[in-house]
Design a protein around this motif. Structure first.
Motif, PDB file in Angstrom:
ATOM      1  N   ILE A 124       2.271   1.347  -1.905  1.00 24.70           N
ATOM      2  CA  ILE A 124       3.374   2.221  -2.566  1.00 24.70           C
ATOM      3  C   ILE A 124       2.862   2.338  -4.253  1.00 24.70           C
ATOM      4  N   ILE A 125       3.325   3.449  -4.711  1.00 23.45           N
ATOM      5  CA  ILE A 125       3.124   3.694  -6.034  1.00 23.45           C
ATOM      6  C   ILE A 125       4.441   4.004  -6.779  1.00 23.45           C
ATOM      7  N   ALA A 126       4.873   3.317  -7.932  1.00 19.67           N
ATOM      8  CA  ALA A 126       6.160   3.522  -8.437  1.00 19.67           C
ATOM      9  C   ALA A 126       5.744   4.068 -10.043  1.00 19.67           C
ATOM     10  N   GLU A 127       6.217   5.072 -10.520  1.00 26.31           N
ATOM     11  CA  GLU A 127       6.078   5.461 -11.474  1.00 26.31           C
ATOM     12  C   GLU A 127       7.616   5.641 -12.468  1.00 26.31           C
ATOM     13  N   GLN A 137       5.403   6.224  -0.923  1.00 25.57           N
ATOM     14  CA  GLN A 137       4.600   5.310  -0.015  1.00 25.57           C
ATOM     15  C   GLN A 137       3.529   6.159   0.696  1.00 25.57           C
ATOM     16  N   PHE A 138       2.177   5.496   0.727  1.00 18.66           N
ATOM     17  CA  PHE A 138       1.288   6.055   1.243  1.00 18.66           C
ATOM     18  C   PHE A 138       0.655   4.978   2.218  1.00 18.66           C
ATOM     19  N   ARG A 139      -0.409   5.727   3.235  1.00 24.29           N
ATOM     20  CA  ARG A 139      -1.113   5.123   4.297  1.00 24.29           C
ATOM     21  C   ARG A 139      -2.596   5.587   4.010  1.00 24.29           C
ATOM     22  N   LEU A 140      -3.592   4.779   4.255  1.00 30.83           N
ATOM     23  CA  LEU A 140      -4.893   5.189   3.900  1.00 30.83           C
ATOM     24  C   LEU A 140      -5.218   6.451   4.728  1.00 30.83           C
ATOM     25  N   SER A 141      -4.639   6.444   6.031  1.00 28.62           N
ATOM     26  CA  SER A 141      -4.969   7.665   6.833  1.00 28.62           C
ATOM     27  C   SER A 141      -4.455   8.957   6.386  1.00 28.62           C
ATOM     28  N   ARG A 142      -3.604   8.899   5.444  1.00 26.42           N
ATOM     29  CA  ARG A 142      -2.814  10.419   5.170  1.00 26.42           C
ATOM     30  C   ARG A 142      -3.361  10.753   3.751  1.00 26.42           C
ATOM     31  N   THR A 143      -3.279  12.044   3.438  1.00 29.33           N
ATOM     32  CA  THR A 143      -3.979  12.571   2.279  1.00 29.33           C
ATOM     33  C   THR A 143      -2.553  12.564   1.175  1.00 29.33           C
ATOM     34  N   GLY A 144      -1.478  12.524   1.903  1.00 31.21           N
ATOM     35  CA  GLY A 144      -0.145  12.678   0.900  1.00 31.21           C
ATOM     36  C   GLY A 144       0.633  11.611   1.157  1.00 31.21           C
ATOM     37  N   ALA A 145       1.752  11.440   0.412  1.00 34.11           N
ATOM     38  CA  ALA A 145       2.798  10.549   0.485  1.00 34.11           C
ATOM     39  C   ALA A 145       3.502  10.722   1.974  1.00 34.11           C
ATOM     40  N   VAL A 146       3.857   9.575   2.759  1.00 34.88           N
ATOM     41  CA  VAL A 146       4.556   9.417   3.852  1.00 34.88           C
ATOM     42  C   VAL A 146       6.155   9.299   3.451  1.00 34.88           C
ATOM     43  N   ALA A 147       6.375   8.859   2.498  1.00 37.04           N
ATOM     44  CA  ALA A 147       7.637   8.762   2.026  1.00 37.04           C
ATOM     45  C   ALA A 147       7.833   8.548   0.638  1.00 37.04           C
ATOM     46  N   GLU A 148       9.090   9.055   0.097  1.00 41.83           N
ATOM     47  CA  GLU A 148       9.206   9.471  -1.208  1.00 41.83           C
ATOM     48  C   GLU A 148      10.791   9.388  -1.790  1.00 41.83           C
ATOM     49  N   GLU A 149      10.940   8.762  -2.902  1.00 39.75           N
ATOM     50  CA  GLU A 149      12.424   8.552  -3.411  1.00 39.75           C
ATOM     51  C   GLU A 149      12.400   8.730  -4.928  1.00 39.75           C
ATOM     52  N   VAL A 194       9.328  -1.872   0.244  1.00 38.07           N
ATOM     53  CA  VAL A 194       8.321  -2.798   0.660  1.00 38.07           C
ATOM     54  C   VAL A 194       8.686  -3.300   2.023  1.00 38.07           C
ATOM     55  N   ARG A 195      10.013  -3.751   1.992  1.00 38.75           N
ATOM     56  CA  ARG A 195      10.665  -4.462   3.348  1.00 38.75           C
ATOM     57  C   ARG A 195      10.247  -3.902   4.626  1.00 38.75           C
ATOM     58  N   THR A 196      10.748  -2.409   4.580  1.00 39.55           N
ATOM     59  CA  THR A 196      10.583  -1.645   5.783  1.00 39.55           C
ATOM     60  C   THR A 196       9.434  -1.028   6.087  1.00 39.55           C
ATOM     61  N   SER A 197       8.392  -0.889   5.135  1.00 38.96           N
ATOM     62  CA  SER A 197       7.049  -0.392   5.521  1.00 38.96           C
ATOM     63  C   SER A 197       6.204  -1.298   5.651  1.00 38.96           C
ATOM     64  N   GLY A 198       6.388  -2.473   5.273  1.00 37.82           N
ATOM     65  CA  GLY A 198       5.162  -3.558   5.193  1.00 37.82           C
ATOM     66  C   GLY A 198       4.158  -3.303   4.439  1.00 37.82           C
ATOM     67  N   ALA A 199       4.280  -2.655   3.199  1.00 39.49           N
ATOM     68  CA  ALA A 199       3.379  -2.365   2.095  1.00 39.49           C
ATOM     69  C   ALA A 199       2.803  -3.823   1.710  1.00 39.49           C
ATOM     70  N   GLU A 200       1.262  -3.467   1.606  1.00 36.92           N
ATOM     71  CA  GLU A 200       0.769  -4.613   1.006  1.00 36.92           C
ATOM     72  C   GLU A 200       0.160  -4.614  -0.585  1.00 36.92           C
ATOM     73  N   LEU A 201       0.450  -3.476  -0.977  1.00 31.90           N
ATOM     74  CA  LEU A 201       0.294  -3.423  -2.513  1.00 31.90           C
ATOM     75  C   LEU A 201       1.008  -2.418  -3.193  1.00 31.90           C
ATOM     76  N   LEU A 202       1.596  -2.809  -4.338  1.00 29.02           N
ATOM     77  CA  LEU A 202       2.939  -2.145  -5.196  1.00 29.02           C
ATOM     78  C   LEU A 202       2.054  -2.081  -6.502  1.00 29.02           C
ATOM     79  N   MET A 203       2.070  -0.562  -6.605  1.00 28.82           N
ATOM     80  CA  MET A 203       1.185  -0.138  -8.035  1.00 28.82           C
ATOM     81  C   MET A 203       2.411   0.182  -8.897  1.00 28.82           C
ATOM     82  N   LEU A 204       2.544  -0.023 -10.104  1.00 30.65           N
ATOM     83  CA  LEU A 204       3.606   0.276 -10.887  1.00 30.65           C
ATOM     84  C   LEU A 204       3.089   0.844 -12.354  1.00 30.65           C
ATOM     85  N   THR A 205       3.433   1.945 -12.572  1.00 27.41           N
ATOM     86  CA  THR A 205       2.973   2.541 -13.886  1.00 27.41           C
ATOM     87  C   THR A 205       4.295   3.139 -14.548  1.00 27.41           C
TER      88      THR A 205
END
Length: 374
Positions: A124-127, A137-149, A194-205
């Protein structure tokens, strides 16, 4: 064409018929792109023809590699084509494994995919700014976001003023409280993602003060996977280079830790019968569905072949070991092992040959101990 993450490869491996697999460096040559494209086309056609692939597969591959990768830097492309139809098309960023790898046969060669993307982890990347933020929210297999808010907070008194009657402590406190509420909303949204996606990394900027207020309100699960990028990418036109570089480093570190942990378990599990480094034993364990993690030494099995089967036990050393399954053909051992691992829900970790004991080309972490069975 289906969108395959790594978890979709089992379905892919079950498909019948010979397939062409092409792994090619598609990094853009800015100096002479036309010449690079022409040379690449000729090399791909010649390699596929030498492998015995039909012209329809070559045509489909050429058409697809003409498409720009859509991302900067070094990137390779993995294509699997069957009867002229592209069934798998993966862009793999990072240093390519080679300029061109081609095969044709009953088992697609997906080792390059699992070497560069061992698993399809989520991040997940949060700006953020003082008025809210964007979460993707991203996955390595996708070139774009799979979810965003996008969170739009309160903008009243969004900037603390330095002079005049608004600069008194009451307004300053009100402003700080608005910022805090805004970041609280962003934190809640991040925690839920984070809870629903099982994300393993949260990048904050983002804005420095907004980041501070946000981090203080994140749930422990989100803070555990948090990496803060000390730059603000949110203003229009701001550069994302530092974010992208930090993201690449953190993703590489997660995958490297996976490899380290697997090698540690390989060593510690020997005395307990929970790991195996003998090649023949690894094949047998795969046949029995006993392998939890297959460790494969890249390039260590160049000449070896195994039999690929149409059903369980999926792989065999000889026809006598096929247990009545139809033999699809003799294929490179690495491809046969990877296929059997995926079809028995085992994870694949690619390591260098020097990391496996005794020069073995393959090793395994087991689901149960062999001490009482072998």
């Amino acid at each position: 064409m289906a969108d395959f993450g790594n978890e979709g490869l089992a379905e892919f491996y079950r498909r019948p018929g010979d397939a062409s697999t092409v792994y090619v460096d598609v990094t853009q040559n800015r100096e002479d792109p036309r010449r690079t494209s022409s040379l690449r086309h000729r090399s791909v056609r010649e390699a596929l023809a030498d492998a015995g692939a039909p012209d329809a597969d070559a045509d489909a591959v050429i058409d697809r590699i003409e498409e720009p990768p859509g991302r900067p830097g070094k990137v390779s492309r993995l294509l699997v084509v069957r009867d002229g139809v592209v069934e798998l098309d993966e862009l793999l960023p990072g240093e390519p494994l080679g300029e061109l790898i081609v095969s044709y046969g009953p088992v697609p060669s997906l080792l390059p995919l699992l070497t560069q993307r061992p698993r399809d982890l989520t991040y997940i990347i949060a700006e953020v700014g003082r008025d809210g933020g964007e979460i993707r929210q991203f996955r390595l297999s996708r070139t774009g976001a799979v979810a965003e808010e996008e969170i739009e907070g309160d903008t009243e008194y969004i900037t603390k003023v330095q002079g005049g009657f608004l600069s008194n402590s009451r307004y300053q406190r009100d402003t700080e409280e608005i910022w805090k509420r805004n970041e609280g909303q962003v934190a809640d949204a991040i925690d839920e993602m984070v809870r629903t996606s099982g994300a393993e990394l949260l990048m904050l900027t983002g804005d420095v003060r907004a980041r501070q207020l946000l981090v203080a309100q994140l749930a422990p699960a989100s803070r555990d996977i948090l990496a803060v990028v000390p730059t603000n990418t949110r203003p229009g036109g701001a550069t994302t280079e530092e974010l992208e570089a930090d993201l690449d480093r953190h993703l590489a570190a997660i995958l490297a830790q996976d490899e380290y942990d697997a090698l540690e378990r390989l060593e510690s599990g020997r005395d307990e019968g929970l790991s195996e480094a003998d090649f023949a034993a690894v094949v047998r364990d795969l046949q029995e569905g006993q392998v939890e993690v297959l460790l494969l030494a890249s390039g260590a099995l160049p000449e070896a072949t195994l039999l690929a089967l149409d059903r369980e036990p999926w792989v065999a050393s000889t026809e006598a070991d096929a247990l009545g399954a139809v033999v699809l053909g003799a294929v490179p051992a690495a491809d046969a092992l990877v296929r059997a691992a995926v079809l028995t829900d085992a994870r694949v970790v690619v390591v260098s040959p020097a990391e496996l004991p005794g020069g073995s080309g393959a090793a395994a972490l087991l689901r149960w101990s062999t001490l009482s069975t072998h």
